[in-house]
Design a protein around this motif. Structure first.
Motif, PDB file in Angstrom:
ATOM      1  N   LEU A 259      36.065  30.370  20.480  1.00 22.51           N
ATOM      2  CA  LEU A 259      34.617  30.476  20.639  1.00 22.51           C
ATOM      3  C   LEU A 259      34.110  29.350  21.527  1.00 22.51           C
ATOM      4  O   LEU A 259      34.720  28.286  21.615  1.00 22.51           O
ATOM      5  CB  LEU A 259      33.917  30.401  19.277  1.00 22.51           C
ATOM      6  CG  LEU A 259      34.296  31.451  18.228  1.00 22.51           C
ATOM      7  CD1 LEU A 259      33.625  31.126  16.904  1.00 22.51           C
ATOM      8  CD2 LEU A 259      33.927  32.849  18.695  1.00 22.51           C
ATOM      9  N   ILE A 260      32.952  29.619  22.162  1.00 18.13           N
ATOM     10  CA  ILE A 260      32.263  28.592  22.905  1.00 18.13           C
ATOM     11  C   ILE A 260      30.787  28.656  22.549  1.00 18.13           C
ATOM     12  O   ILE A 260      30.184  29.741  22.545  1.00 18.13           O
ATOM     13  CB  ILE A 260      32.480  28.755  24.427  1.00 18.13           C
ATOM     14  CG1 ILE A 260      31.740  27.650  25.182  1.00 18.13           C
ATOM     15  CG2 ILE A 260      32.061  30.129  24.914  1.00 18.13           C
ATOM     16  CD1 ILE A 260      32.043  27.645  26.669  1.00 18.13           C
ATOM     17  N   ALA A 261      30.216  27.524  22.186  1.00 21.49           N
ATOM     18  CA  ALA A 261      28.795  27.464  21.820  1.00 21.49           C
ATOM     19  C   ALA A 261      28.008  26.873  22.980  1.00 21.49           C
ATOM     20  O   ALA A 261      28.500  26.007  23.715  1.00 21.49           O
ATOM     21  CB  ALA A 261      28.604  26.620  20.568  1.00 21.49           C
TER      22      ALA A 261
ATOM     23  N   HIS B 226      29.784  32.472  22.064  1.00 21.61           N
ATOM     24  CA  HIS B 226      30.536  33.453  22.861  1.00 21.61           C
ATOM     25  C   HIS B 226      31.992  33.451  22.406  1.00 21.61           C
ATOM     26  O   HIS B 226      32.604  32.401  22.199  1.00 21.61           O
ATOM     27  CB  HIS B 226      30.457  33.089  24.342  1.00 21.61           C
ATOM     28  CG  HIS B 226      31.261  34.002  25.211  1.00 21.61           C
ATOM     29  ND1 HIS B 226      30.849  35.269  25.554  1.00 21.61           N
ATOM     30  CD2 HIS B 226      32.489  33.830  25.786  1.00 21.61           C
ATOM     31  CE1 HIS B 226      31.765  35.841  26.324  1.00 21.61           C
ATOM     32  NE2 HIS B 226      32.776  34.980  26.477  1.00 21.61           N
ATOM     33  N   GLN B 227      32.566  34.629  22.248  1.00 21.66           N
ATOM     34  CA  GLN B 227      33.962  34.757  21.787  1.00 21.66           C
ATOM     35  C   GLN B 227      34.828  35.301  22.911  1.00 21.66           C
ATOM     36  O   GLN B 227      34.550  36.357  23.473  1.00 21.66           O
ATOM     37  CB  GLN B 227      34.055  35.681  20.567  1.00 21.66           C
ATOM     38  CG  GLN B 227      35.478  35.849  20.063  1.00 21.66           C
ATOM     39  CD  GLN B 227      35.544  36.619  18.749  1.00 21.66           C
ATOM     40  OE1 GLN B 227      34.610  36.577  17.960  1.00 21.66           O
ATOM     41  NE2 GLN B 227      36.627  37.316  18.522  1.00 21.66           N
ATOM     42  N   PHE B 228      35.865  34.555  23.228  1.00 25.92           N
ATOM     43  CA  PHE B 228      36.855  35.032  24.192  1.00 25.92           C
ATOM     44  C   PHE B 228      37.840  35.946  23.459  1.00 25.92           C
ATOM     45  O   PHE B 228      38.216  35.688  22.311  1.00 25.92           O
ATOM     46  CB  PHE B 228      37.609  33.866  24.824  1.00 25.92           C
ATOM     47  CG  PHE B 228      36.761  32.977  25.675  1.00 25.92           C
ATOM     48  CD1 PHE B 228      36.346  33.393  26.933  1.00 25.92           C
ATOM     49  CD2 PHE B 228      36.377  31.719  25.226  1.00 25.92           C
ATOM     50  CE1 PHE B 228      35.554  32.565  27.732  1.00 25.92           C
ATOM     51  CE2 PHE B 228      35.602  30.896  26.010  1.00 25.92           C
ATOM     52  CZ  PHE B 228      35.172  31.322  27.276  1.00 25.92           C
ATOM     53  N   THR B 229      38.267  36.969  24.137  1.00 22.21           N
ATOM     54  CA  THR B 229      39.219  37.914  23.537  1.00 22.21           C
ATOM     55  C   THR B 229      40.617  37.776  24.119  1.00 22.21           C
ATOM     56  O   THR B 229      41.559  38.360  23.581  1.00 22.21           O
ATOM     57  CB  THR B 229      38.738  39.359  23.732  1.00 22.21           C
ATOM     58  OG1 THR B 229      38.584  39.630  25.133  1.00 22.21           O
ATOM     59  CG2 THR B 229      37.405  39.580  23.020  1.00 22.21           C
ATOM     60  N   GLN B 230      40.725  37.006  25.219  1.00 17.24           N
ATOM     61  CA  GLN B 230      42.050  36.825  25.795  1.00 17.24           C
ATOM     62  C   GLN B 230      42.041  35.661  26.771  1.00 17.24           C
ATOM     63  O   GLN B 230      41.002  35.252  27.280  1.00 17.24           O
ATOM     64  CB  GLN B 230      42.525  38.083  26.521  1.00 17.24           C
ATOM     65  CG  GLN B 230      41.741  38.397  27.801  1.00 17.24           C
ATOM     66  CD  GLN B 230      42.282  39.602  28.509  1.00 17.24           C
ATOM     67  OE1 GLN B 230      42.120  40.719  27.999  1.00 17.24           O
ATOM     68  NE2 GLN B 230      42.899  39.406  29.663  1.00 17.24           N
TER      69      GLN B 230
ATOM     70  N   TYR C  89      26.380  32.679  31.205  1.00 20.12           N
ATOM     71  CA  TYR C  89      25.737  31.406  31.518  1.00 20.12           C
ATOM     72  C   TYR C  89      26.803  30.402  31.955  1.00 20.12           C
ATOM     73  O   TYR C  89      28.010  30.617  31.774  1.00 20.12           O
ATOM     74  CB  TYR C  89      24.959  30.866  30.314  1.00 20.12           C
ATOM     75  CG  TYR C  89      25.739  30.910  29.007  1.00 20.12           C
ATOM     76  CD1 TYR C  89      26.694  29.942  28.705  1.00 20.12           C
ATOM     77  CD2 TYR C  89      25.508  31.930  28.072  1.00 20.12           C
ATOM     78  CE1 TYR C  89      27.403  29.995  27.522  1.00 20.12           C
ATOM     79  CE2 TYR C  89      26.216  31.976  26.882  1.00 20.12           C
ATOM     80  CZ  TYR C  89      27.162  31.005  26.618  1.00 20.12           C
ATOM     81  OH  TYR C  89      27.872  31.058  25.451  1.00 20.12           O
ATOM     82  N   ASN C  90      26.346  29.316  32.561  1.00 22.53           N
ATOM     83  CA  ASN C  90      27.256  28.258  32.967  1.00 22.53           C
ATOM     84  C   ASN C  90      27.812  27.547  31.730  1.00 22.53           C
ATOM     85  O   ASN C  90      27.096  27.333  30.748  1.00 22.53           O
ATOM     86  CB  ASN C  90      26.540  27.252  33.864  1.00 22.53           C
ATOM     87  CG  ASN C  90      26.133  27.855  35.192  1.00 22.53           C
ATOM     88  OD1 ASN C  90      26.819  28.731  35.715  1.00 22.53           O
ATOM     89  ND2 ASN C  90      25.014  27.374  35.740  1.00 22.53           N
TER      90      ASN C  90
END
Length: 902
Positions: free
Chosen positions: A248-250, A258-262, A221-222
């Motif tokens: 993380l981004i909510a 959403h969790q970023f891994t890098q 998503y945007n």
């Protein structure tokens, strides 16, 4: 910690005559305190029993079953409460299943509600009480704190200087060198640095990445990329740190963040707190070091410990001096005597720390094979020591410090390690060695090595744990009260060891049975007294334990009293004394301030003492008949022995039998009615003789006799007493009477009377100097009025009206109408012809006075002669003979007719 194991009794299915399901069982068990929640640690259950319905010698049996119908460990204690209740302690461990638990009590009753128990149910458990409680091992323990045996306390005083904290740069630096990239490694968020270095101080600091570059994976998503801010959990190496939370981004478009891994190298900043550098001050402080053993309640968990003191010589309430949160206590510290914060020997921040606290030895079975090397490293494992295994040997790394342990107490070793396989495996065993543990004679290393490592408490093996091992915990229980060292026995592989902590075991809900508290004792308490200590224990809810420790009559030295700050004020008076009637008093009031010896009541009072004052000191007291004012100093012993200075009467009055002011060579001394003054150019000896280099007399001077210093100049062709100057291409001589020539030779002194044995330097005498060049900043004309007498031991020549410039040399002059002018003629001296000369015959004495412009010849005892009549002799100008010395011939009253050599 090591968990105690329960045994299933089956009380839940055991048949009984009567099952009580009431809330507090008033007919049978009389529950006086019931835990509706069973939280981490030791929970309390109190019951008193109904003696009217229970058989007096009946046994009580207890079982607690968890949600899975598995038993929960409990203990029936010997503690009896004030209301005669008995206490049961219920243990909840971190792995106890949460949910409903059943508490089951069973015993033998003789009647229920007035009805007797049937005979077939006598002499057996015939009644049961069951009630449910909720288990939650994550909640803090708020049960009442109870001890079967009070803790043991030892207290010692530590007196040392107060420490000021300074920092290499600032207390809270911000680091942003290089760039960082983000990775999720084994579900752990980490940052890797490029172009910079992570340090241990950064643990607990805040890292901020404002604009992460290319974060992945991309949400479907945007979104607007947020700033990544988190806390540093651990520094793994100088280029890798472990973070507390992932990136993380909510979004309102998704229920799950959403969790970023890098993300790639990005700019960042880290704000952290620096480790301070401690510097001593002049302030001495007193600390109490409390060591508390057997700190293990039967129920409840100690969250805080408060310490109070009471001065044995003062009636009053207790004063709180410490409120300490109970945490794990490090056993291996460099010194508990230091006033700096305790430093674990396992905090390896330099090679010096390793060398000072650890050693490594190699053994080949029973044979000692020498030392192994321990090397400081921070690139592979942050703040670690590296040790490699050697083929066919076992390396034993041992602490050089021992720790003190308490019998049957629970401890743990926590460490970070990085193992590198050498061959098939990398394995290391951990031991304690000393009186605190029993030797395991069955252990193979205790049997095979030259030394016996002691008691094995665990091992690390890369085949089972992996090469990188963080915060690995090895719990153990000591066998005895005593000391022990920590040992690592390396069987194989190369190892990095870091952050080695040996602490009391402080699992959630369970109180460690040992702690160490250092607390400042305020200087309000008088030094060299006895103090009483009171120690109180509180749970997480702030509820105080009813049981209290007292430690009485502790001898106490105490710290000093130290006042600093630009605006510190002490009002009234201060006495430095052992009583109020003797010593020193310092007073400050609106119109005065003074320091005095106590008992001194003023100069006129006639009592010994001293006073340094400003203003109207000592109201009503007098100094030489007048009240004090202005500024002054009085040191009074008696009417004939005192020092008094006062600005009020502008008077310095010193009365004493002896006085000495100055150094060993320059001084003023007076005693026994005599005065003596000594300096480099002026002195008065004890007999009154005065010696001065230069003197100025004003007014009328009267003397019985004036004696001139006399000098015989026989070495007239050298430059000790004569100098030369050139005017109009001719060289002339100047007589130097300043004393500034070579004083190492005999006769080199200033004088009024000079005897010349010939023409100086084979040149006519044209100038005389009596003042050094350094005297005048405005030229030679500043000084005049001098007098000189010259005597001709042999004939010599004077040349007049020769211009002298640039010094204090003054020419010998003559005007046309002077009495000497008719005698002027030409002379040949040293092969050069000079005009305007006077020939001074043998034996003549000439008196010269210095005017503002020059010297003038006042008189002569003989007539000047022309060149044709002047005979120089063997020591005249151009002659060959000269004597290698100067001779001073002062007047001698015992020899009124001295020989002058002619």
């Amino acid at each position: 910690m090591k968990q105690k194991q329960p045994v299933y009794k089956g009380l839940d299915i055991a048949p009984v005559f009567y099952t009580d399901t009431s809330e507090l069982s008033p007919e049978l068990f009389v529950i006086t305190e019931f835990p509706t929640k069973l939280t981490a640690g030791k929970n309390i259950l109190k019951l008193r029993g109904n003696s009217a319905n229970l058989r007096l010698d009946a046994l009580l049996d207890v079982e607690i079953l968890d949600y899975n119908n598995e038993p929960i460990y409990h203990e029936s204690t010997t503690y009896i409460a004030e209301d005669r209740s008995r206490v049961i302690s219920i243990y909840i461990y971190p792995n106890t299943p949460p949910g409903e638990a059943r508490i089951i009590l069973t015993t033998e009753a003789i009647q229920i509600a007035g009805r007797k128990i049937p005979n077939e149910w006598n002499n057996v458990y015939n009644v049961k009480w069951v009630r449910k409680s909720l288990v939650n091992p994550t909640l803090a323990n708020s049960s009442e704190i109870l001890f079967e045996t009070l803790p043991t306390i030892s207290i010692e005083e530590q007196v040392g200087v107060q420490l000021n904290r300074t920092y290499t740069t600032v207390q809270h630096p911000i680091y942003n060198t290089g760039s960082v990239s983000y990775r999720n490694q084994n579900n752990n968020p980490i940052l890797l640095i490029s172009g910079g270095t992570f340090i241990r101080d950064m643990v607990g600091g805040t890292v901020t990445v404002s604009s992460p570059v290319n974060p992945l994976p991309t949400p479907y998503y945007n979104y607007t990329l947020p700033t990544y801010t988190t806390t540093i959990k651990k520094v793994l190496s100088d280029n890798v740190i472990l973070l507390e939370t992932p990136y993380l981004i909510a979004s309102s478009q998704s229920l799950i963040p959403h969790q970023f891994t890098q993300f790639d190298n990005s700019t960042y900043s880290i704000e952290y707190t620096s480790t301070p550098i401690y510097a001593p001050t002049q302030n001495s402080e007193s600390y109490a070091l409390l060591k508390i053993d057997n700190l293990e309640p039967i129920t409840g968990d100690i969250s805080r410990i408060k310490v109070f003191i009471n001065n044995s010589g003062t009636v009053g309430t207790w004063e709180q001096v410490s409120d300490t949160e109970l945490e794990e206590t490090e056993i291996f510290v460099t010194s508990t005597a230091s006033l700096t914060p305790d430093k674990s020997i396992g905090f390896l921040d330099s090679q010096l720390t390793i060398d000072s606290n650890w050693t490594a030895r190699k053994f080949n079975g029973k044979t000692y094979s020498g030392l192994n090397t321990l090397t400081y490293n921070t690139s592979n494992l942050n703040n670690s020591m590296y040790v490699s295994s050697v083929a066919n040997t076992v390396t034993v790394v041992e602490s050089l410090h021992t720790g003190t342990f308490i019998k049957d107490s629970k401890y743990k070793v926590t460490l970070d390690a990085l193992g590198q396989q050498s061959g098939s495996n990398a394995k290391i065993s951990v031991y304690l060695s000393g009186s605190a543990v029993n030797l395991d004679v069955t252990d193979r290393f205790n049997q095979d090595l030259k030394i016996q490592p002691g008691k094995k408490i665990g091992e690390l093996d890369v085949t089972t744990l992996g090469s990188r091992i963080d915060d690995h915990v090895l719990p153990f229980t000591t066998d005895n009260t005593g000391d022990a060292a920590l040992l690592f026995v390396i069987e194989s592989g190369n190892w990095y060891l870091s952050d080695i902590r040996t602490t009391s075991d402080n699992d959630p809900g369970y109180t460690p049975n040992y702690t160490r508290i250092r607390t400042l004792i305020p200087t309000a308490h008088k030094a060299d007294v006895q103090l009483n200590f009171k120690v109180e224990y509180y749970n997480v809810d702030g509820v105080k334990c009813k049981q209290v420790n007292y430690y009485n009559n502790v001898p106490w030295i105490g710290g000093n009293r130290y006042i600093d700050g630009e605006y510190s004020m002490l009002t009234g008076s201060l006495y430095v004394a052992d009583s109020l009637n003797s010593g020193i008093g310092i007073s400050g009031y609106s119109n005065t301030g003074f320091i005095r010896s106590l008992g001194y009541s003023g100069f006129d009072a006639g009592y010994p003492g001293f006073l340094l004052y400003s203003g109207s000191a000592l109201g009503g007291a007098l100094s030489k008949g007048v009240a004090y004012s202005g500024v002054g100093l009085e040191l009074y012993a008696s009417p004939s022995n005192y020092f008094r200075y006062s600005t009020r009467d502008s008077q310095l009055d010193i009365r004493t039998n002896q006085i000495y002011l100055g150094s060993a060579t320059t001084f003023i001394s007076a005693s026994n009615g005599k005065l003596q003054i000594s300096s480099s150019k002026f002195s008065i000896d004890a007999q009154g003789n005065v010696t001065a280099s230069d003197a100025e007399f004003r007014g009328v001077s009267t003397a019985d006799f004036y004696q001139w210093r006399n000098v015989l100049d026989t070495n007239i062709t050298n430059f000790r007493r004569f100098s030369t100057f050139v005017t109009d291409s001719k060289t002339y001589a100047a007589l130097n009477l300043t004393g500034s020539y070579d004083i190492s030779l005999a006769g080199s002194s200033p004088s009024i009377f000079s005897r010349l044995n010939g023409t100086p330097n084979n040149r006519p005498l044209a100038a005389i100097k009596i003042h050094p060049d350094s005297w005048s900043a405005t030229g030679r004309y500043q000084y005049y009025g001098g007098m000189v007498i010259l005597e001709a031991g042999l004939p010599f020549v004077i040349n007049v009206n020769i211009n002298v410039s640039g010094s204090n040399d003054a020419e010998i002059g003559a005007d046309n109408d002077d009495w000497v002018t008719p005698y002027l003629s030409s002379y040949t001296v040293g092969g050069t012809t000079y005009t305007n000369c006077l020939g001074v015959p043998l034996g003549a004495r000439i008196l010269l006075f210095q005017g503002q412009q020059d010297w003038r010849i006042f008189s002569s005892t003989k007539t000047f002669v022309s060149a044709s009549l002047l005979t120089f002799g063997s020591e005249a100008a151009g002659g060959g003979g000269e004597l290698p010395y100067e001779e001073i011939n002062p007047y001698d009253p015992l020899n009124p007719n001295p020989s002058y050599g002619y």
